[in-house]
Design a protein around this motif. Structure first.
Motif, short mmCIF file in Angstrom:
data_model
loop_
_atom_site.label_atom_id
_atom_site.label_comp_id
_atom_site.label_asym_id
_atom_site.label_seq_id
_atom_site.Cartn_x
_atom_site.Cartn_y
_atom_site.Cartn_z
N PRO A 99 0.79 -1.23 0.00
CA PRO A 99 0.00 0.00 0.00
C PRO A 99 0.83 1.28 0.00
CG PRO A 99 -1.06 -1.62 1.38
CD PRO A 99 0.23 -2.22 0.94
N LEU A 100 1.97 1.30 0.70
CA LEU A 100 2.83 2.48 0.68
C LEU A 100 3.71 2.53 -0.57
CD1 LEU A 100 4.01 3.02 4.37
CD2 LEU A 100 2.22 4.21 3.10
N ARG A 159 6.45 1.14 -1.46
CA ARG A 159 7.91 1.24 -1.32
C ARG A 159 8.36 0.25 -0.25
NH1 ARG A 159 9.59 3.71 3.36
NH2 ARG A 159 8.08 5.01 4.47
N ALA A 208 10.68 -0.47 3.20
CA ALA A 208 11.08 0.29 4.39
C ALA A 208 12.59 0.50 4.38
CB ALA A 208 10.69 -0.46 5.66
N GLU A 241 13.60 2.68 9.84
CA GLU A 241 12.18 2.67 10.20
C GLU A 241 11.85 1.44 11.04
OE1 GLU A 241 9.65 4.73 6.79
OE2 GLU A 241 11.01 3.22 5.97
N GLY A 269 4.24 -1.71 5.96
CA GLY A 269 3.71 -0.79 4.98
C GLY A 269 2.30 -1.11 4.54
N GLY A 270 1.61 -1.95 5.30
CA GLY A 270 0.22 -2.31 4.98
C GLY A 270 0.07 -3.64 4.28
N ARG A 271 1.19 -4.29 3.98
CA ARG A 271 1.12 -5.58 3.26
C ARG A 271 1.14 -6.75 4.24
NH1 ARG A 271 5.10 -9.10 0.65
NH2 ARG A 271 4.21 -10.07 -1.20
#
Length: 248
Positions: free
Chosen positions: A212-213, A215, A217, A221, A246-248
């Motif tokens: 979703p982001l 990219r 990390a 981070e 990242g939402g995955r």
């Protein structure tokens, strides 16, 4: 935060980022590494530049004698208060499960599961009030692969990370009454040298669009999540697995 932080696999990637951020938060840092001495010493120099003590200790986390020596060396810096079990391998042979060599799978299991077991055991023996310690925190680095299964690439690796999460939950319940908090952080796709070392230099660009982001990390981070779990701010987190994907 203060005391001594042991970071396994601390010479590069997430481990190096944890070591440096830990120093900035007040820890003296022991950098464990398997073979790359110059990289480990570079991390030590970065820690010392922040005004903290540090040393690099070579050792295979799957070897009991090496692990005991690592924790004995850490005692030379002061009281052990934090451990990050980051060392792990994929076997560098991506592919379906039925294409994997058993010797590779056994080595991955040994490093990723037995290594975490040994380091957790030695951490508890030094930090638990049951053994005269003053408490502390352990963070085991898992992976979102424990949930996705990593089909077509590293199913065996994913299975080891699921084992790490179960170990985290069980151990956390055993030692929470003794002043030791045990938790895990589960990174998703991270921009480290792991992908190129496994023969897939284009893996990040291939997978990033499915996140979703959109990219990967940065190691720093993930380090932020790890240091939060070690900190008093996470004082009520016990046996938790924090996904940072990242939402995955």
């Amino acid at each position: 935060m203060s005391g001594v932080l042991v970071v396994t696999g601390g010479s590069r990637g997430i481990g190096a980022a944890v070591a440096v951020l830990g120093a900035s938060r007040g820890y003296d840092v022991v950098v464990n590494y398997a073979s790359d001495s110059p990289a480990a010493e570079s991390v030590v120099s970065r820690v010392e530049a922040l005004g903290r003590k540090s040393l690099a200790v070579r050792g295979d986390v799957a070897d009991e004698e090496d692990v005991i020596a690592l924790f004995d060396a850490a005692a030379g810096l002061g009281p052990l208060t934090a451990v990050v079990n980051n060392a792990a391998i994929t076997g560098n042979t991506p592919g379906r499960l039925d294409a994997q060599d058993v010797s590779v799978v056994r080595r991955v299991l040994d490093v990723n599961v037995t290594g975490v077991f040994l380091c957790c055991r030695e951490a508890v023996r030094r930090m638990s009030t049951r053994y005269g310690g003053s408490g502390g925190a352990v963070v085991n680095v898992s992976s979102t692969a424990a949930r996705t299964g990593s089909p077509g690439e590293w199913v065996h690796y994913a299975a080891t990370k699921a084992a790490v999460e179960t170990l985290t939950w069980g151990l956390a319940q055993e030692v929470a009454p003794e002043g030791v908090r045990v938790n895990a952080v589960a990174p998703g796709l991270v921009d480290t040298g792991l992908h190129a070392a496994a023969g897939m230099p284009g893996r990040i660009s291939r997978i990033a669009p499915s996140i979703p982001l959109a990219r990967a990390a940065e190691p720093e981070e993930i380090a932020e999540a790890v240091l939060w779990m070690l900190s008093p701010a996470a004082s009520y987190a016990v046996g938790a697995v924090l996904p940072v994907g990242g939402g995955r």
